[in-house]
Write a protein that holds these residues in place. Sequence first.
Motif, mmCIF file in Angstrom:
data_model
loop_
_atom_site.group_PDB
_atom_site.id
_atom_site.type_symbol
_atom_site.label_atom_id
_atom_site.label_comp_id
_atom_site.label_asym_id
_atom_site.label_seq_id
_atom_site.Cartn_x
_atom_site.Cartn_y
_atom_site.Cartn_z
ATOM 1 N N ASP B 134 4.157 -5.382 7.735
ATOM 2 C CA ASP B 134 4.465 -6.749 7.366
ATOM 3 C C ASP B 134 3.229 -7.606 7.567
ATOM 4 O O ASP B 134 2.531 -7.502 8.554
ATOM 5 C CB ASP B 134 5.590 -7.252 8.263
ATOM 6 N N GLU B 135 2.967 -8.460 6.614
ATOM 7 C CA GLU B 135 1.798 -9.325 6.712
ATOM 8 C C GLU B 135 1.842 -10.215 7.943
ATOM 9 O O GLU B 135 0.835 -10.675 8.433
ATOM 10 C CB GLU B 135 1.724 -10.230 5.490
ATOM 11 N N LYS B 136 3.058 -10.513 8.390
ATOM 12 C CA LYS B 136 3.171 -11.490 9.467
ATOM 13 C C LYS B 136 2.822 -10.908 10.837
ATOM 14 O O LYS B 136 2.698 -11.613 11.811
ATOM 15 C CB LYS B 136 4.586 -12.056 9.510
ATOM 16 N N LYS B 137 2.707 -9.589 10.901
ATOM 17 C CA LYS B 137 2.367 -8.948 12.158
ATOM 18 C C LYS B 137 0.924 -9.234 12.556
ATOM 19 O O LYS B 137 0.080 -9.517 11.735
ATOM 20 C CB LYS B 137 2.554 -7.425 12.008
ATOM 21 N N ILE B 339 -3.209 -6.549 -14.832
ATOM 22 C CA ILE B 339 -4.492 -7.035 -14.289
ATOM 23 C C ILE B 339 -5.106 -6.054 -13.295
ATOM 24 O O ILE B 339 -6.202 -6.294 -12.793
ATOM 25 C CB ILE B 339 -4.366 -8.424 -13.627
ATOM 26 N N GLY B 340 -4.427 -4.941 -13.009
ATOM 27 C CA GLY B 340 -5.084 -3.913 -12.209
ATOM 28 C C GLY B 340 -4.464 -3.624 -10.853
ATOM 29 O O GLY B 340 -5.045 -2.881 -10.057
ATOM 30 N N ILE B 341 -3.291 -4.191 -10.568
ATOM 31 C CA ILE B 341 -2.612 -3.852 -9.322
ATOM 32 C C ILE B 341 -2.027 -2.442 -9.452
ATOM 33 O O ILE B 341 -1.423 -2.097 -10.467
ATOM 34 C CB ILE B 341 -1.493 -4.884 -9.025
ATOM 35 N N ASN B 342 -2.239 -1.634 -8.433
ATOM 36 C CA ASN B 342 -1.746 -0.260 -8.397
ATOM 37 C C ASN B 342 -0.224 -0.285 -8.308
ATOM 38 O O ASN B 342 0.338 -0.785 -7.336
ATOM 39 C CB ASN B 342 -2.356 0.421 -7.168
ATOM 40 N N LYS B 343 0.440 0.295 -9.318
ATOM 41 C CA LYS B 343 1.897 0.127 -9.366
ATOM 42 C C LYS B 343 2.616 0.873 -8.239
ATOM 43 O O LYS B 343 3.740 0.514 -7.874
ATOM 44 C CB LYS B 343 2.448 0.523 -10.732
ATOM 45 N N ASP B 344 1.961 1.861 -7.664
ATOM 46 C CA ASP B 344 2.577 2.554 -6.525
ATOM 47 C C ASP B 344 2.542 1.699 -5.249
ATOM 48 O O ASP B 344 3.233 2.000 -4.279
ATOM 49 C CB ASP B 344 1.851 3.872 -6.240
ATOM 50 N N ARG B 345 1.721 0.692 -5.267
ATOM 51 C CA ARG B 345 1.603 -0.169 -4.092
ATOM 52 C C ARG B 345 2.203 -1.552 -4.360
ATOM 53 O O ARG B 345 1.782 -2.549 -3.804
ATOM 54 C CB ARG B 345 0.130 -0.281 -3.670
ATOM 55 N N LEU B 346 3.176 -1.562 -5.239
ATOM 56 C CA LEU B 346 3.850 -2.799 -5.610
ATOM 57 C C LEU B 346 5.352 -2.594 -5.435
ATOM 58 O O LEU B 346 5.889 -1.593 -5.884
ATOM 59 C CB LEU B 346 3.529 -3.112 -7.079
ATOM 60 N N ARG B 347 6.007 -3.514 -4.742
ATOM 61 C CA ARG B 347 7.450 -3.406 -4.578
ATOM 62 C C ARG B 347 8.089 -4.783 -4.725
ATOM 63 O O ARG B 347 7.421 -5.807 -4.519
ATOM 64 C CB ARG B 347 7.814 -2.802 -3.217
ATOM 65 N N GLU B 367 5.852 -7.805 -3.591
ATOM 66 C CA GLU B 367 4.953 -7.580 -2.457
ATOM 67 C C GLU B 367 3.945 -6.491 -2.831
ATOM 68 O O GLU B 367 4.311 -5.472 -3.411
ATOM 69 C CB GLU B 367 5.746 -7.160 -1.219
ATOM 70 N N ILE B 368 2.713 -6.746 -2.483
ATOM 71 C CA ILE B 368 1.650 -5.790 -2.796
ATOM 72 C C ILE B 368 1.129 -5.217 -1.485
ATOM 73 O O ILE B 368 0.911 -5.951 -0.516
ATOM 74 C CB ILE B 368 0.513 -6.462 -3.588
ATOM 75 N N HIS B 369 0.953 -3.903 -1.478
ATOM 76 C CA HIS B 369 0.492 -3.259 -0.252
ATOM 77 C C HIS B 369 -1.020 -3.365 -0.128
ATOM 78 O O HIS B 369 -1.755 -3.056 -1.057
ATOM 79 C CB HIS B 369 0.907 -1.786 -0.228
ATOM 80 N N THR B 370 -1.461 -3.846 1.036
ATOM 81 C CA THR B 370 -2.898 -3.944 1.314
ATOM 82 C C THR B 370 -3.133 -3.421 2.726
ATOM 83 O O THR B 370 -2.195 -3.008 3.402
ATOM 84 C CB THR B 370 -3.377 -5.417 1.279
#
Lengths: 649, 649
Positions: B134-137, B339-347, B367-370
């Motif tokens: 989670d980004e908030k962590k 635009i190039g976001i990896n679809k496996d890292r998109l939910r 949400e995009i995984h980073t």
Amino acid sequence: MSNRLAHSFDKSKLEAVCLRRFFFAPAFEIYGGCAGLYDYGPPGSALQANILDAWRKHFIIEEEMLEVDTTAVTLGEVLKTSGHVDKFTDWMCRDTKTGDIFRADHLVEAVLEARLKGDKEARGEQQIEQPKEDEKKKKKKVKSSAVKLDDAVVQQYETILAQIDNFDGEELADLIEKHSIKSPESQNDLTKPVEFNLMFESSIGPTGQVKGYLRPETAQGHFVNFGRLLEFNNGRVPFASAQIGKSFRNEISPKQGLLRVREFLMAEIEHYVDPLKKNHPRFNEVENVQLQILPNEVQVEGKTDLTKITVGEAVKKGIIDNETLGYFVARINLFLEKIGINKDRLRFRQHMSNEMAHYASDCWDAEIHTSYGWIECVGCADRSAYDLTVHAVRTGQPLVVREPLPEIKIEEKWAPEINKKKFGPTFRANQKIVESTIFALDQPRLECIKKDFDSQGKSDIQAADGNKYDLTPELLTIEKKTFKETKREFTPNVIEPSFGIGRILYALLEHSFYAREQDEGRTVLGFPPLVAPIKALVVPISNSKEFEPIIKDISLRLRKNGVASRVDDSSATIGKRYARNDELGTPYGITVDFATVKKNTITLRERDTTEQKIGTVEQVVDAIVKLSKGEIEWPQVDLPAYSGVQDAD
Amino acid sequence: MSNRLAHSFDKSKLEAVCLRRFFFAPAFEIYGGCAGLYDYGPPGSALQANILDAWRKHFIIEEEMLEVDTTAVTLGEVLKTSGHVDKFTDWMCRDTKTGDIFRADHLVEAVLEARLKGDKEARGEQQIEQPKEDEKKKKKKVKSSAVKLDDAVVQQYETILAQIDNFDGEELADLIEKHSIKSPESQNDLTKPVEFNLMFESSIGPTGQVKGYLRPETAQGHFVNFGRLLEFNNGRVPFASAQIGKSFRNEISPKQGLLRVREFLMAEIEHYVDPLKKNHPRFNEVENVQLQILPNEVQVEGKTDLTKITVGEAVKKGIIDNETLGYFVARINLFLEKIGINKDRLRFRQHMSNEMAHYASDCWDAEIHTSYGWIECVGCADRSAYDLTVHAVRTGQPLVVREPLPEIKIEEKWAPEINKKKFGPTFRANQKIVESTIFALDQPRLECIKKDFDSQGKSDIQAADGNKYDLTPELLTIEKKTFKETKREFTPNVIEPSFGIGRILYALLEHSFYAREQDEGRTVLGFPPLVAPIKALVVPISNSKEFEPIIKDISLRLRKNGVASRVDDSSATIGKRYARNDELGTPYGITVDFATVKKNTITLRERDTTEQKIGTVEQVVDAIVKLSKGEIEWPQVDLPAYSGVQDAD
């Protein structure tokens, strides 16, 4: 071409169209609005986007400028350094009883003008509606009454009005007292003018300790990034940075619609140039551009006669200081003409020395004539090395260009050396600023301090924080040293073309607006296709299902070619639908009727001439694409003329 | 295609590239910076501009949305109505001695996580670096020390952490006390959490009386203009307004680079729809789009397993509430992939009922995984009729759609009638708000007041200002009346896709970044050509004068076709120049050498494969134009492969 001058310009009609078609409207209108804030609706936003797109191509892409996008929220310290915290102010005074607030210079101006008007009435002179020469005039409506004044008083008032931009608070206070200027409606006394800073202030973060402002210009965002930009450009000048973004000014009493607002879009270029090389490699491309100019010395004589001159001549004669400044003046002129500003109503006015911004060394404003008078829409200033120097001194960062010298130079120079043991304890928190001030001193100043040390055993300097600091030989020594220089170091000068997009947009609305010769009620916004919000209107002659695939096909073809179009399938007559789109400034109209279904032909109407031509879907779409890109103009559309209704057979 | 996964992602390297190439940098860096404010340099600005251009085409133009541009400075009253003045807050507490400020929920979280980590160390359990979920962590770094905890305590901490987003100030205060949470560095006590409003506050105009805020979202600017927008759309729904603009949030303690900033660019769509007709005419075009989703009920079970499902199925099964919401979820998914976001890292994660914004009735976040975990980049909320209703009630303006009924409806309804003589003097300044509240009451509530009047001779209501007002039959009467209705009147619901452009841009940087398989030091930003800041680099093999006209010609051809290019005529080797442009993400490189002068041939290099092809100037330019527009891909470029140096003869 239609006769745009058949009817005289009617501002109230333009305002009605702008509201009705939602080019723009007061922000928070359902809450009663808020002076100086406007929202752009769909056609206004599209018009703005097209102006910006043209701007980006004309300046950024054509000249490979480095675009930046910096924050609007600005650290207080940055604007302290730039001078805005101290100097970006207007004078305001209050009605001592009602508390009403006035911008002092505007009020003095309005009252004296009203008195002069009353004097003329009393003398029975005919009131000729003066063309309003200046946007700043008539800020606050003040009623006049027919009271005759002494000739000497008339003369005095006229002199004051000619210099109204030059007075400071003390002087305005004197004028208010001497000429018994009162609050216009209540006739109450006024308070002494006080300075009001025009920046919106806020606090950054939760502590309340970090002061921030909304930027009053985008320029500082460029300057604080100069180091990174220079590096990006491989350490070389000239180059330019460019930015499109909102700026904010908390005007005391905003009026005149889009012309004086509290939040506005700017497009600013900062062109960094070697102060010794202000020539421009592409100057030859623009030297024949014709300008209308109003130089400094003409204004000093109290005149406003315009001179027609080419940029080449103006630079040759020294009227415009240098090629780079002249180059941008010409490019600004070309841009404004391209988007549809009437070139006869465009002039470049040189700033007089007393009205120049605190940072500028020379400045030419592109002013556009509107019903409010001549309006400053683009400033083109030579900001010299002011900004980069103050930020460098304040931060201790070297915002300079280092250029290899053709040959190594050996030089004797005065060099300061600091005695750290004494220096630190003496200046404590101010150590850094005193030190950076010392190292920024030029040779004559260093020599002078050295002499002071030798003769009096002390000297002093004024640091960038404005304070004086005492220096002694114990704190630093200054001796001649030999330097071998392989590089020349200099702070570039900045030429700044700065565009007020909202003002340009409003001037364009006025220049584009006309009523049809045969019917004053039918108003048109005759935008050039380049900036028109929508390029083509597609109107089916009826709601017949048969038209749907055709319309979809036409829309898709236009969209693929990047041409913005709209379908109007409302039940209004075709005439009414075209009239509506005339007000939106849509240059081309396509009619789809039953012949289209059978023969694949559609008609194409041009807004200003209302001429129609006929062709196949492919031919007409192709023509619109070329027209929209400016590749051809209407007379060159090689399709048969058409009048009346198509024959379906 | 190159192997982008040859080396694992190294955030510090990406950060170095972003700074070195000036994608972005801390704002006011030379002044020491200011947390949460960043400036975009040339490649960052161009990347952002290209993302926006793609966004505008994908959403605004494709769906004929009505673009608006409304002010960032917002009247306090508007944000009072929308709920932001009261509810747009975070909880903060201070170190009682140092005064350091913490966001309370982040601090509790960080301390408990550190204790759990210390517990694991003490138990000798291996520390597996958890993928951050989670980004908030991990907002505030808190050092852990190896202290074993009771099993029950561990359990308790884990429960708290799972619910960390749900606590209010009281509850956070209890947690701080109960679990002895101290200021992390000083170990001093903390103050009780207080609410901190996240809006930047300022004052509009010189009086100090008109409160203004910088907007925390662009949405309110759409809503207050709803009336004009509806009129522009001929009174019909559905339609959408769209806006790209800056918003501002005065975060307590911004961290994580571009992910949590105080000034950011948003692109927001407000789609107005009949609450009874949430189907979508173009839903069939997207029903097969594959999504990764994380519905509400999975999260409630404490799980984060993703489900692969088509939009069509998700709507059919009622996981996504309606077609319109589903349509936008699918369109968002398509845009991000484009635009190039990896679809496996998109939910798409559905909000749980307790975390939904105060206005939302259903919400799905893209949400995009980073490397910071899953980051909310696009919110897609059904804001129901909340906003339009509160503004209508507050202002008395009818923000409704009126739709002709297929047949006239005759109905008996309770109708309030006000006795103006008594009403005005009773409520004075509040008259308008009480009146509009009464007329906004629904039938059951009116009936209830009528009954109160009959039984007790009085009743009361709560008005939009939050206050209670007493009502009596002398002030108003409520009677059944017959209404002939020809129109249905309703407040549209709003579906809002809201994009955080900076977050998307940052996620794209992470997803695009890789190191060459054969050399970990050579890093690349593998942007799709659509969004790459510069599409083509032109490199002359040497500084020979002969190349100048050729380079000028190539640049001009590319510019005419709208392709952004750069010339790199520095003295670095061609390899170094390409390496530099790999870091800028430039997809194509053109080399000009002596063969070009003789044979008009140039070579074309593709960034990711580093393959080269050769062709005439015309052929290569044509290929680049098609590649940049996405009309073809690299393997389809029909030119001979090339390796080595051209033969000039």
